[in-house]
Motif scaffolding. Structure first.
Motif, short mmCIF file in Angstrom:
data_model
loop_
_atom_site.label_atom_id
_atom_site.label_comp_id
_atom_site.label_asym_id
_atom_site.label_seq_id
_atom_site.Cartn_x
_atom_site.Cartn_y
_atom_site.Cartn_z
N LEU A 25 43.44 56.71 32.12
CA LEU A 25 43.46 55.64 33.12
C LEU A 25 44.60 55.92 34.08
O LEU A 25 45.53 56.64 33.78
CB LEU A 25 43.61 54.28 32.45
CG LEU A 25 42.45 53.92 31.53
CD1 LEU A 25 42.86 52.86 30.54
CD2 LEU A 25 41.27 53.44 32.35
N GLY A 26 44.53 55.30 35.25
CA GLY A 26 45.45 55.61 36.33
C GLY A 26 46.86 55.09 36.18
O GLY A 26 47.78 55.64 36.79
N SER A 27 47.09 54.06 35.42
CA SER A 27 48.43 53.51 35.32
C SER A 27 48.58 52.78 33.98
O SER A 27 47.60 52.53 33.28
CB SER A 27 48.69 52.53 36.46
OG SER A 27 47.87 51.39 36.33
N GLU A 28 49.82 52.45 33.66
CA GLU A 28 50.09 51.72 32.42
C GLU A 28 49.49 50.31 32.47
O GLU A 28 49.08 49.77 31.44
CB GLU A 28 51.59 51.65 32.17
CG GLU A 28 52.20 52.97 31.76
CD GLU A 28 51.62 53.48 30.45
OE1 GLU A 28 51.34 52.67 29.55
OE2 GLU A 28 51.45 54.70 30.34
N GLU A 29 49.43 49.72 33.66
CA GLU A 29 48.83 48.39 33.80
C GLU A 29 47.33 48.45 33.47
O GLU A 29 46.80 47.57 32.79
CB GLU A 29 49.03 47.86 35.22
CG GLU A 29 48.53 46.44 35.38
CD GLU A 29 48.81 45.90 36.76
OE1 GLU A 29 48.41 46.56 37.73
OE2 GLU A 29 49.43 44.83 36.83
N LEU A 30 46.66 49.50 33.92
CA LEU A 30 45.24 49.66 33.60
C LEU A 30 45.03 49.91 32.11
O LEU A 30 44.05 49.45 31.52
CB LEU A 30 44.63 50.79 34.43
CG LEU A 30 44.50 50.52 35.92
CD1 LEU A 30 43.97 51.75 36.64
CD2 LEU A 30 43.63 49.32 36.20
N VAL A 31 45.96 50.63 31.50
CA VAL A 31 45.88 50.85 30.05
C VAL A 31 46.02 49.52 29.32
O VAL A 31 45.27 49.24 28.37
CB VAL A 31 46.96 51.86 29.59
CG1 VAL A 31 47.00 51.93 28.08
CG2 VAL A 31 46.69 53.24 30.16
N ALA A 32 46.97 48.69 29.77
CA ALA A 32 47.16 47.38 29.13
C ALA A 32 45.90 46.51 29.27
O ALA A 32 45.47 45.86 28.31
CB ALA A 32 48.36 46.67 29.74
N LEU A 33 45.27 46.53 30.46
CA LEU A 33 44.03 45.78 30.66
C LEU A 33 42.91 46.32 29.79
O LEU A 33 42.16 45.57 29.17
CB LEU A 33 43.63 45.80 32.14
CG LEU A 33 44.49 44.99 33.08
CD1 LEU A 33 44.15 45.30 34.53
CD2 LEU A 33 44.33 43.51 32.80
N HIS A 34 42.79 47.64 29.75
CA HIS A 34 41.75 48.26 28.94
C HIS A 34 41.92 47.92 27.45
O HIS A 34 40.95 47.55 26.78
CB HIS A 34 41.77 49.78 29.14
CG HIS A 34 40.98 50.53 28.13
ND1 HIS A 34 39.60 50.59 28.17
CD2 HIS A 34 41.37 51.24 27.04
CE1 HIS A 34 39.18 51.31 27.14
NE2 HIS A 34 40.23 51.71 26.45
N TYR A 52 48.31 39.94 28.81
CA TYR A 52 48.30 38.68 29.56
C TYR A 52 49.01 38.83 30.90
O TYR A 52 48.54 38.33 31.93
CB TYR A 52 48.94 37.56 28.75
CG TYR A 52 48.09 37.04 27.63
CD1 TYR A 52 46.75 36.72 27.83
CD2 TYR A 52 48.62 36.85 26.37
CE1 TYR A 52 45.97 36.25 26.79
CE2 TYR A 52 47.85 36.37 25.32
CZ TYR A 52 46.52 36.07 25.54
OH TYR A 52 45.75 35.60 24.52
N ASP A 53 50.16 39.52 30.91
CA ASP A 53 50.89 39.73 32.17
C ASP A 53 50.06 40.57 33.14
O ASP A 53 49.98 40.25 34.33
CB ASP A 53 52.23 40.41 31.89
CG ASP A 53 53.19 39.50 31.15
OD1 ASP A 53 52.97 38.27 31.16
OD2 ASP A 53 54.15 40.03 30.55
N ALA A 54 49.47 41.66 32.65
CA ALA A 54 48.66 42.52 33.51
C ALA A 54 47.44 41.78 34.02
O ALA A 54 47.05 41.92 35.18
CB ALA A 54 48.24 43.78 32.76
N TYR A 55 46.83 40.95 33.16
CA TYR A 55 45.64 40.18 33.56
C TYR A 55 46.00 39.16 34.64
O TYR A 55 45.26 38.98 35.61
CB TYR A 55 45.06 39.49 32.34
CG TYR A 55 43.74 38.79 32.60
CD1 TYR A 55 42.55 39.51 32.59
CD2 TYR A 55 43.70 37.43 32.86
CE1 TYR A 55 41.35 38.88 32.83
CE2 TYR A 55 42.49 36.80 33.11
CZ TYR A 55 41.33 37.53 33.08
OH TYR A 55 40.14 36.90 33.33
#
Length: 93
Positions: A25-34, A52-55
């Motif tokens: 995935l492109g970023s750590e935020e996308l990993v957290a969402l995934h 929750y923060d990333a969402y």
């Protein structure tokens, strides 16, 4: 069963990847969402808080995007409406 993803990653890039399924995935935020969407049962409390923060950040970005697109749509609509009303007011001019 391991899912294979059709993803091309340039050789000089080091993408973030999911620790559970190795999906790049492109970023750590996308990993957290995934992880929050696909591996919820495996997450600990810290990872769930990160999700929750990333969402919340993603929801705010989507809300801003929708408002901008609505503004652009209204400008285009009224632009065409005023142009049409200007040129169709007197068809003999």
């Amino acid at each position: 069963m391991q899912v294979q993803y059709d993803t091309d990653v340039p050789a000089d890039e080091t993408p973030s990847s999911c620790p559970y399924c190795q999906r790049p995935l492109g970023s750590e935020e996308l990993v957290a969402l995934h992880k929050g969407l696909d591996h919820w049962e495996r997450l600990d409390d810290e990872e769930r808080e990160t999700f929750y923060d990333a969402y919340e950040d993603e929801s705010e970005d989507l809300r801003t995007f929708r408002l901008k697109m609505l503004g652009i749509l209204m400008l285009v609509y009224f632009g065409f409406l005023f142009t049409y009303s200007y040129f169709s007011a007197n068809p003999f001019m």
